[in-house]
Design a protein around this motif. Structure first.
Motif, PDB file in Angstrom:
ATOM      1  N   ALA A  18      -3.637  -7.574 -14.562  1.00 57.82           N
ATOM      2  CA  ALA A  18      -4.475  -6.609 -13.852  1.00 57.82           C
ATOM      3  C   ALA A  18      -4.221  -6.604 -12.352  1.00 57.82           C
ATOM      4  O   ALA A  18      -4.676  -5.700 -11.656  1.00 57.82           O
ATOM      5  CB  ALA A  18      -5.947  -6.895 -14.135  1.00 57.82           C
ATOM      6  N   GLY A  19      -3.517  -7.600 -11.862  1.00 56.17           N
ATOM      7  CA  GLY A  19      -3.179  -7.643 -10.449  1.00 56.17           C
ATOM      8  C   GLY A  19      -4.123  -8.510  -9.637  1.00 56.17           C
ATOM      9  O   GLY A  19      -5.287  -8.711  -9.999  1.00 56.17           O
ATOM     10  N   THR A  20      -3.596  -9.054  -8.543  1.00 55.48           N
ATOM     11  CA  THR A  20      -4.385  -9.804  -7.560  1.00 55.48           C
ATOM     12  C   THR A  20      -4.128  -9.192  -6.192  1.00 55.48           C
ATOM     13  O   THR A  20      -2.977  -9.089  -5.767  1.00 55.48           O
ATOM     14  CB  THR A  20      -3.990 -11.290  -7.529  1.00 55.48           C
ATOM     15  N   ARG A  21      -5.208  -8.786  -5.556  1.00 54.29           N
ATOM     16  CA  ARG A  21      -5.066  -8.224  -4.217  1.00 54.29           C
ATOM     17  C   ARG A  21      -5.140  -9.359  -3.202  1.00 54.29           C
ATOM     18  O   ARG A  21      -6.078 -10.149  -3.220  1.00 54.29           O
ATOM     19  CB  ARG A  21      -6.162  -7.217  -3.930  1.00 54.29           C
ATOM     20  N   LEU A  22      -4.162  -9.411  -2.326  1.00 54.16           N
ATOM     21  CA  LEU A  22      -4.112 -10.448  -1.295  1.00 54.16           C
ATOM     22  C   LEU A  22      -4.460  -9.841   0.052  1.00 54.16           C
ATOM     23  O   LEU A  22      -3.828  -8.879   0.495  1.00 54.16           O
ATOM     24  CB  LEU A  22      -2.720 -11.074  -1.229  1.00 54.16           C
ATOM     25  N   THR A  23      -5.454 -10.419   0.692  1.00 56.82           N
ATOM     26  CA  THR A  23      -5.816 -10.071   2.065  1.00 56.82           C
ATOM     27  C   THR A  23      -5.434 -11.248   2.952  1.00 56.82           C
ATOM     28  O   THR A  23      -5.699 -12.397   2.600  1.00 56.82           O
ATOM     29  CB  THR A  23      -7.318  -9.786   2.198  1.00 56.82           C
ATOM     30  N   VAL A  24      -4.824 -10.964   4.094  1.00 59.57           N
ATOM     31  CA  VAL A  24      -4.413 -12.013   5.026  1.00 59.57           C
ATOM     32  C   VAL A  24      -5.226 -11.876   6.300  1.00 59.57           C
ATOM     33  O   VAL A  24      -5.200 -10.833   6.966  1.00 59.57           O
ATOM     34  CB  VAL A  24      -2.913 -11.915   5.339  1.00 59.57           C
ATOM     35  N   LYS A  25      -5.965 -12.924   6.624  1.00 58.71           N
ATOM     36  CA  LYS A  25      -6.771 -12.939   7.848  1.00 58.71           C
ATOM     37  C   LYS A  25      -5.928 -13.401   9.025  1.00 58.71           C
ATOM     38  O   LYS A  25      -5.123 -14.322   8.877  1.00 58.71           O
ATOM     39  CB  LYS A  25      -7.952 -13.895   7.700  1.00 58.71           C
ATOM     40  N   PRO A  26      -6.131 -12.806  10.197  1.00 60.85           N
ATOM     41  CA  PRO A  26      -5.352 -13.229  11.371  1.00 60.85           C
ATOM     42  C   PRO A  26      -5.697 -14.655  11.776  1.00 60.85           C
ATOM     43  O   PRO A  26      -6.780 -15.149  11.513  1.00 60.85           O
ATOM     44  CB  PRO A  26      -5.767 -12.250  12.460  1.00 60.85           C
ATOM     45  N   PRO A  55       0.813  -1.216   0.000  1.00 64.31           N
ATOM     46  CA  PRO A  55       0.000   0.000   0.000  1.00 64.31           C
ATOM     47  C   PRO A  55       0.847   1.268   0.000  1.00 64.31           C
ATOM     48  O   PRO A  55       1.747   1.420   0.816  1.00 64.31           O
ATOM     49  CB  PRO A  55      -0.817  -0.133   1.285  1.00 64.31           C
ATOM     50  N   GLY A  56       0.569   2.154  -0.954  1.00 63.49           N
ATOM     51  CA  GLY A  56       1.271   3.420  -1.032  1.00 63.49           C
ATOM     52  C   GLY A  56       2.684   3.344  -1.551  1.00 63.49           C
ATOM     53  O   GLY A  56       3.420   4.330  -1.513  1.00 63.49           O
ATOM     54  N   GLN A  57       3.051   2.185  -2.057  1.00 63.07           N
ATOM     55  CA  GLN A  57       4.431   1.996  -2.530  1.00 63.07           C
ATOM     56  C   GLN A  57       4.464   1.706  -4.017  1.00 63.07           C
ATOM     57  O   GLN A  57       3.445   1.395  -4.641  1.00 63.07           O
ATOM     58  CB  GLN A  57       5.074   0.829  -1.778  1.00 63.07           C
ATOM     59  N   GLY A  58       5.661   1.793  -4.553  1.00 63.72           N
ATOM     60  CA  GLY A  58       5.867   1.373  -5.928  1.00 63.72           C
ATOM     61  C   GLY A  58       5.954  -0.141  -6.003  1.00 63.72           C
ATOM     62  O   GLY A  58       5.725  -0.845  -5.025  1.00 63.72           O
ATOM     63  N   LEU A  59       6.275  -0.639  -7.178  1.00 63.88           N
ATOM     64  CA  LEU A  59       6.357  -2.083  -7.375  1.00 63.88           C
ATOM     65  C   LEU A  59       7.770  -2.570  -7.068  1.00 63.88           C
ATOM     66  O   LEU A  59       8.763  -1.940  -7.439  1.00 63.88           O
ATOM     67  CB  LEU A  59       5.990  -2.449  -8.811  1.00 63.88           C
ATOM     68  N   GLN A  60       7.824  -3.732  -6.426  1.00 64.61           N
ATOM     69  CA  GLN A  60       9.104  -4.339  -6.093  1.00 64.61           C
ATOM     70  C   GLN A  60       9.161  -5.716  -6.735  1.00 64.61           C
ATOM     71  O   GLN A  60       8.201  -6.488  -6.648  1.00 64.61           O
ATOM     72  CB  GLN A  60       9.255  -4.456  -4.573  1.00 64.61           C
ATOM     73  N   LEU A  61      10.287  -6.046  -7.334  1.00 61.32           N
ATOM     74  CA  LEU A  61      10.436  -7.339  -7.981  1.00 61.32           C
ATOM     75  C   LEU A  61      10.532  -8.446  -6.943  1.00 61.32           C
ATOM     76  O   LEU A  61      11.346  -8.387  -6.022  1.00 61.32           O
ATOM     77  CB  LEU A  61      11.687  -7.348  -8.853  1.00 61.32           C
ATOM     78  N   LEU A  62       9.689  -9.473  -7.095  1.00 58.57           N
ATOM     79  CA  LEU A  62       9.752 -10.650  -6.240  1.00 58.57           C
ATOM     80  C   LEU A  62      10.659 -11.710  -6.834  1.00 58.57           C
ATOM     81  O   LEU A  62      11.476 -12.308  -6.146  1.00 58.57           O
ATOM     82  CB  LEU A  62       8.360 -11.254  -6.062  1.00 58.57           C
ATOM     83  N   LEU A  63      10.467 -11.972  -8.112  1.00 60.21           N
ATOM     84  CA  LEU A  63      11.271 -12.990  -8.785  1.00 60.21           C
ATOM     85  C   LEU A  63      11.082 -12.863 -10.280  1.00 60.21           C
ATOM     86  O   LEU A  63      10.206 -12.156 -10.745  1.00 60.21           O
ATOM     87  CB  LEU A  63      10.890 -14.403  -8.315  1.00 60.21           C
ATOM     88  N   LYS A  64      11.939 -13.581 -11.012  1.00 63.02           N
ATOM     89  CA  LYS A  64      11.880 -13.512 -12.469  1.00 63.02           C
ATOM     90  C   LYS A  64      12.326 -14.844 -13.054  1.00 63.02           C
ATOM     91  O   LYS A  64      13.089 -15.595 -12.434  1.00 63.02           O
ATOM     92  CB  LYS A  64      12.772 -12.392 -12.991  1.00 63.02           C
ATOM     93  N   TRP A  87       1.186 -11.959   7.745  1.00 66.16           N
ATOM     94  CA  TRP A  87       0.298 -10.810   7.614  1.00 66.16           C
ATOM     95  C   TRP A  87       0.919  -9.718   6.751  1.00 66.16           C
ATOM     96  O   TRP A  87       0.223  -8.986   6.045  1.00 66.16           O
ATOM     97  CB  TRP A  87      -0.061 -10.233   8.994  1.00 66.16           C
ATOM     98  N   SER A  88       2.245  -9.615   6.780  1.00 67.97           N
ATOM     99  CA  SER A  88       2.922  -8.572   6.012  1.00 67.97           C
ATOM    100  C   SER A  88       2.900  -8.829   4.510  1.00 67.97           C
ATOM    101  O   SER A  88       3.324  -7.975   3.722  1.00 67.97           O
ATOM    102  CB  SER A  88       4.370  -8.428   6.479  1.00 67.97           C
ATOM    103  N   ASP A  89       2.422 -10.007   4.104  1.00 74.45           N
ATOM    104  CA  ASP A  89       2.326 -10.295   2.666  1.00 74.45           C
ATOM    105  C   ASP A  89       1.094  -9.659   2.035  1.00 74.45           C
ATOM    106  O   ASP A  89       0.948  -9.702   0.800  1.00 74.45           O
ATOM    107  CB  ASP A  89       2.288 -11.813   2.436  1.00 74.45           C
ATOM    108  N   ALA A  90       0.221  -9.102   2.828  1.00 78.72           N
ATOM    109  CA  ALA A  90      -0.959  -8.441   2.269  1.00 78.72           C
ATOM    110  C   ALA A  90      -0.515  -7.304   1.362  1.00 78.72           C
ATOM    111  O   ALA A  90       0.194  -6.390   1.784  1.00 78.72           O
ATOM    112  CB  ALA A  90      -1.835  -7.908   3.385  1.00 78.72           C
ATOM    113  N   ALA A  91      -0.910  -7.390   0.107  1.00 80.21           N
ATOM    114  CA  ALA A  91      -0.436  -6.439  -0.902  1.00 80.21           C
ATOM    115  C   ALA A  91      -1.138  -6.758  -2.211  1.00 80.21           C
ATOM    116  O   ALA A  91      -1.996  -7.649  -2.278  1.00 80.21           O
ATOM    117  CB  ALA A  91       1.075  -6.546  -1.086  1.00 80.21           C
ATOM    118  N   GLU A  92      -0.764  -6.052  -3.251  1.00 79.66           N
ATOM    119  CA  GLU A  92      -1.243  -6.393  -4.586  1.00 79.66           C
ATOM    120  C   GLU A  92      -0.072  -6.990  -5.363  1.00 79.66           C
ATOM    121  O   GLU A  92       1.050  -6.478  -5.308  1.00 79.66           O
ATOM    122  CB  GLU A  92      -1.808  -5.173  -5.307  1.00 79.66           C
TER     123      GLU A  92
END
Lengths: 110, 115
Positions: free
Chosen positions: A102-110, A40-49, A83-88
């Motif tokens: 188009a992206g996938t939004r991930l919500t993490v439930k406690p 949230p509020g950040q740019g895109l960061q590469l996870l893997l390629k 929980w910190s993986d919640a992101a798009e």
């Protein structure tokens, strides 16, 4: 038509559960494949390629992705979500240019 | 620190008032591009530049201009902004352009609202 498809707009998982985010592409040749994360509020960061070689690639933050040529897929996985993986999450392909799903939004439930 | 810097981060403007969003990278990258991000549409490329003085249209170039006079800078210009240009904009750079086989580095984004 050439495209990058992320079928799931929004996914909710419980903390500690496993995760798989889907990505399919439609291009003539095997493109270069990427997964990016946008907090949230950040740019895109590469996870893997994936460029070539071993079809299972490891990334940062415990993520991995598997390239399946027969299915034109490059799905992202994580064995245990935090929980910190919640992101798009965005799948992208490099075919002379960078094309994003188009992206996938991930919500993490406690 | 290697980075792509966009300014401003947030901007509210009125229809028709020319604006420029700046983008600068300190990695000596050849390739730079601009994207807009809209809900459900992901990132769509507006313009890209393979090198100095070389720019080309992406998927959604209408209403935008760019220039690449120096390698490090790639400003996005909206000559006459309209409400449909309200969006989140990202600048990105990478070492090589075509084929796109290198990691893209993204700026923090500029949230533009046109009223």
């Amino acid at each position: 038509a050439q495209s990058v498809t992320q079928p799931d707009i929004h996914i909710t998982v419980s903390e500690g559960a496993s995760l798989e985010l889907r990505c399919n592409y439609s291009y003539g040749a095997t493109p270069y494949l990427f997964w990016y994360v946008q907090s949230p509020g950040q740019g895109l960061q590469l996870l893997l390629k994936y460029f070539s070689g071993d079809t299972l690639v490891q990334g940062i933050k415990g993520f991995e992705a598997e390239f399946k040529r027969s299915q034109s897929s490059f799905n992202l996985r994580k064995p245990s979500v935090h929980w910190s993986d919640a992101a798009e999450y965005f799948c992208a392909v490099g075919v002379g240019d960078m094309r994003f799903g188009a992206g996938t939004r991930l919500t993490v439930k406690p | 620190e290697a980075q792509v810097t966009q300014n401003p981060r947030y901007l509210i403007t009125v229809t028709g008032k020319k604006l420029t969003v700046t983008c600068s990278q300190n990695m000596n990258h050849e390739y730079m591009s601009w994207y807009r991000q809209d809900p459900g549409l992901g990132l769509r490329q507006i313009y890209y530049s393979m090198n100095v003085e070389v720019t080309d249209k992406g998927d959604v170039p209408e209403g935008y201009k760019v220039s690449r006079k120096e390698k490090r800078n790639f400003p996005l210009i909206l000559e006459s902004p309209s409400p449909n240009q309200t969006s989140l904009y990202f600048c990105a750079s990478s070492l090589y352009g075509q084929p796109m086989n290198t990691e893209a580095f993204f700026g923090q984004g500029t949230r533009l609202t046109v009223v």
